[in-house]
Design a protein around this motif. Structure first.
Motif, PDB file in Angstrom:
ATOM      1  N   SER A  11       4.158   7.152   1.078  1.00  0.00           N
ATOM      2  CA  SER A  11       2.938   7.896   1.547  1.00  0.00           C
ATOM      3  C   SER A  11       2.642   9.146   2.306  1.00  0.00           C
ATOM      4  N   THR A  12       1.829  10.293   1.674  1.00  0.00           N
ATOM      5  CA  THR A  12       2.975  11.570   2.161  1.00  0.00           C
ATOM      6  C   THR A  12       1.336  12.244   3.038  1.00  0.00           C
ATOM      7  N   LYS A  13       0.935  12.362   3.911  1.00  0.00           N
ATOM      8  CA  LYS A  13      -0.536  13.157   4.577  1.00  0.00           C
ATOM      9  C   LYS A  13      -0.199  14.376   3.527  1.00  0.00           C
ATOM     10  N   SER A  14      -1.941  14.802   3.028  1.00  0.00           N
ATOM     11  CA  SER A  14      -2.495  15.505   2.314  1.00  0.00           C
ATOM     12  C   SER A  14      -3.803  15.839   2.467  1.00  0.00           C
ATOM     13  N   GLN A  15      -4.091  17.170   1.862  1.00  0.00           N
ATOM     14  CA  GLN A  15      -5.526  17.324   2.028  1.00  0.00           C
ATOM     15  C   GLN A  15      -6.423  16.411   0.332  1.00  0.00           C
ATOM     16  N   ARG A  16      -5.353  16.702  -0.286  1.00  0.00           N
ATOM     17  CA  ARG A  16      -5.605  16.070  -1.617  1.00  0.00           C
ATOM     18  C   ARG A  16      -5.691  14.466  -2.049  1.00  0.00           C
ATOM     19  N   ASN A  17      -6.744  13.872  -2.400  1.00  0.00           N
ATOM     20  CA  ASN A  17      -6.037  11.983  -2.889  1.00  0.00           C
ATOM     21  C   ASN A  17      -5.579  12.415  -4.445  1.00  0.00           C
ATOM     22  N   VAL A  18      -4.131  12.271  -4.386  1.00  0.00           N
ATOM     23  CA  VAL A  18      -3.179  12.189  -5.758  1.00  0.00           C
ATOM     24  C   VAL A  18      -1.502  11.330  -5.602  1.00  0.00           C
ATOM     25  N   CYS A  19      -2.152  10.490  -6.742  1.00  0.00           N
ATOM     26  CA  CYS A  19      -0.610   9.746  -6.765  1.00  0.00           C
ATOM     27  C   CYS A  19       0.279  10.304  -7.389  1.00  0.00           C
ATOM     28  N   HIS A  20       1.302  10.662  -7.049  1.00  0.00           N
ATOM     29  CA  HIS A  20       2.926  11.493  -7.984  1.00  0.00           C
ATOM     30  C   HIS A  20       3.699  10.172  -8.419  1.00  0.00           C
ATOM     31  N   ILE A  21       4.074  10.106  -9.764  1.00  0.00           N
ATOM     32  CA  ILE A  21       4.894   8.557  -9.814  1.00  0.00           C
ATOM     33  C   ILE A  21       5.872   9.520 -10.794  1.00  0.00           C
ATOM     34  N   THR A  22       6.536   9.641 -10.082  1.00  0.00           N
ATOM     35  CA  THR A  22       8.272   9.011 -10.716  1.00  0.00           C
ATOM     36  C   THR A  22       9.181   8.697 -10.977  1.00  0.00           C
ATOM     37  N   LEU A  23       9.977   8.778 -12.495  1.00  0.00           N
ATOM     38  CA  LEU A  23      10.546   8.042 -13.062  1.00  0.00           C
ATOM     39  C   LEU A  23      11.885   8.850 -12.763  1.00  0.00           C
ATOM     40  N   LEU A  24      13.093   7.940 -12.705  1.00  0.00           N
ATOM     41  CA  LEU A  24      14.151   8.133 -13.114  1.00  0.00           C
ATOM     42  C   LEU A  24      15.841   7.521 -13.005  1.00  0.00           C
ATOM     43  N   ASP A  25      16.716   8.202 -13.089  1.00  0.00           N
ATOM     44  CA  ASP A  25      17.667   7.646 -13.697  1.00  0.00           C
ATOM     45  C   ASP A  25      18.214   6.381 -11.924  1.00  0.00           C
ATOM     46  N   LEU A  26      18.821   5.388 -11.819  1.00  0.00           N
ATOM     47  CA  LEU A  26      19.069   4.892 -10.679  1.00  0.00           C
ATOM     48  C   LEU A  26      19.687   5.675  -9.672  1.00  0.00           C
ATOM     49  N   ALA A  27      20.769   6.143 -10.723  1.00  0.00           N
ATOM     50  CA  ALA A  27      21.694   6.653 -10.342  1.00  0.00           C
ATOM     51  C   ALA A  27      21.542   8.214  -9.684  1.00  0.00           C
ATOM     52  N   ASP A  28      20.175   8.696  -9.819  1.00  0.00           N
ATOM     53  CA  ASP A  28      20.009   9.994  -9.181  1.00  0.00           C
ATOM     54  C   ASP A  28      19.098   9.407  -7.666  1.00  0.00           C
TER      55      ASP A  28
END
Length: 180
Positions: A140-157
């Motif tokens: 969770s990140t405080k922000s002025q905007r309500n948005v959901c960032h989804i990041t998928l990455l290699d587990l090694a990264d």
């Protein structure tokens, strides 16, 4: 509530297949895809980033189907534009909700419908998940905007992602575009 949600999704599918014609409804070719409220992009290192212009919904009893459907549509749109989705043997899924104190509507991470996200991605971007295939981080990140960032990455990264996300790397804006 589940019945209502399934009915809404079925209505969405029917509206894309059928449209009013002279003398009633006629079967037509599927309607062109509508722009879904979000975007998909590939970040450096081959990481996949999905931005949703909403926060995760409440998940009292089961994962919300509309969220799974929306993410799948975004992925379909991404691929239909000629871009290739990555595939990970072992993946890290990071869901980072950006909101202000007044904008949030669910306070506990365990009450959020994050399972809908992994359900939309599994078998398409990584093998069916188990405790050794998919790692999960809810941020969770405080922000002025309500948005959901989804990041998928290699587990090694994962260590690199954490360093970038925390600001240890000299990256001025981790998430590109107007979604931040």
């Amino acid at each position: 509530m589940d019945c209502f949600e399934r009915s809404t999704l079925e209505l969405r599918r029917l509206c894309e297949t059928y449209s009013p014609g002279a003398g009633g409804y006629q079967r037509r070719s599927p309607a062109p895809r509508m722009e879904v409220d979000g975007c998909v992009e590939q970040l450096g290192y081959g990481w996949l980033h999905i931005a949703l212009n909403t926060l995760l919904p409440h998940c009292r009893y089961q994962a919300p189907s509309w969220l799974t459907d929306t993410i799948r549509r975004l992925l379909d749109e991404y691929e239909s534009s000629g871009r290739k989705l990555p595939y990970f043997k072992r993946a890290m899924l990071v869901i980072d909700e950006h909101s202000g104190i007044d904008g949030r509507h669910i306070f506990d991470q365990d009450n959020k419908g994050w399972r809908a996200v992994s359900n939309a991605l599994k078998e398409r971007l990584f093998p069916d998940d188990d405790q050794y295939t998919l790692a999960l981080a809810l941020l969770s990140t405080k922000s002025q905007r309500n948005v959901c960032h989804i990041t998928l990455l290699d587990l090694a990264d994962t260590a690199d992602f954490c360093a970038v996300h925390s600001g240890d790397y000299s990256v001025t804006d981790f998430y590109s575009g107007s979604w931040t």
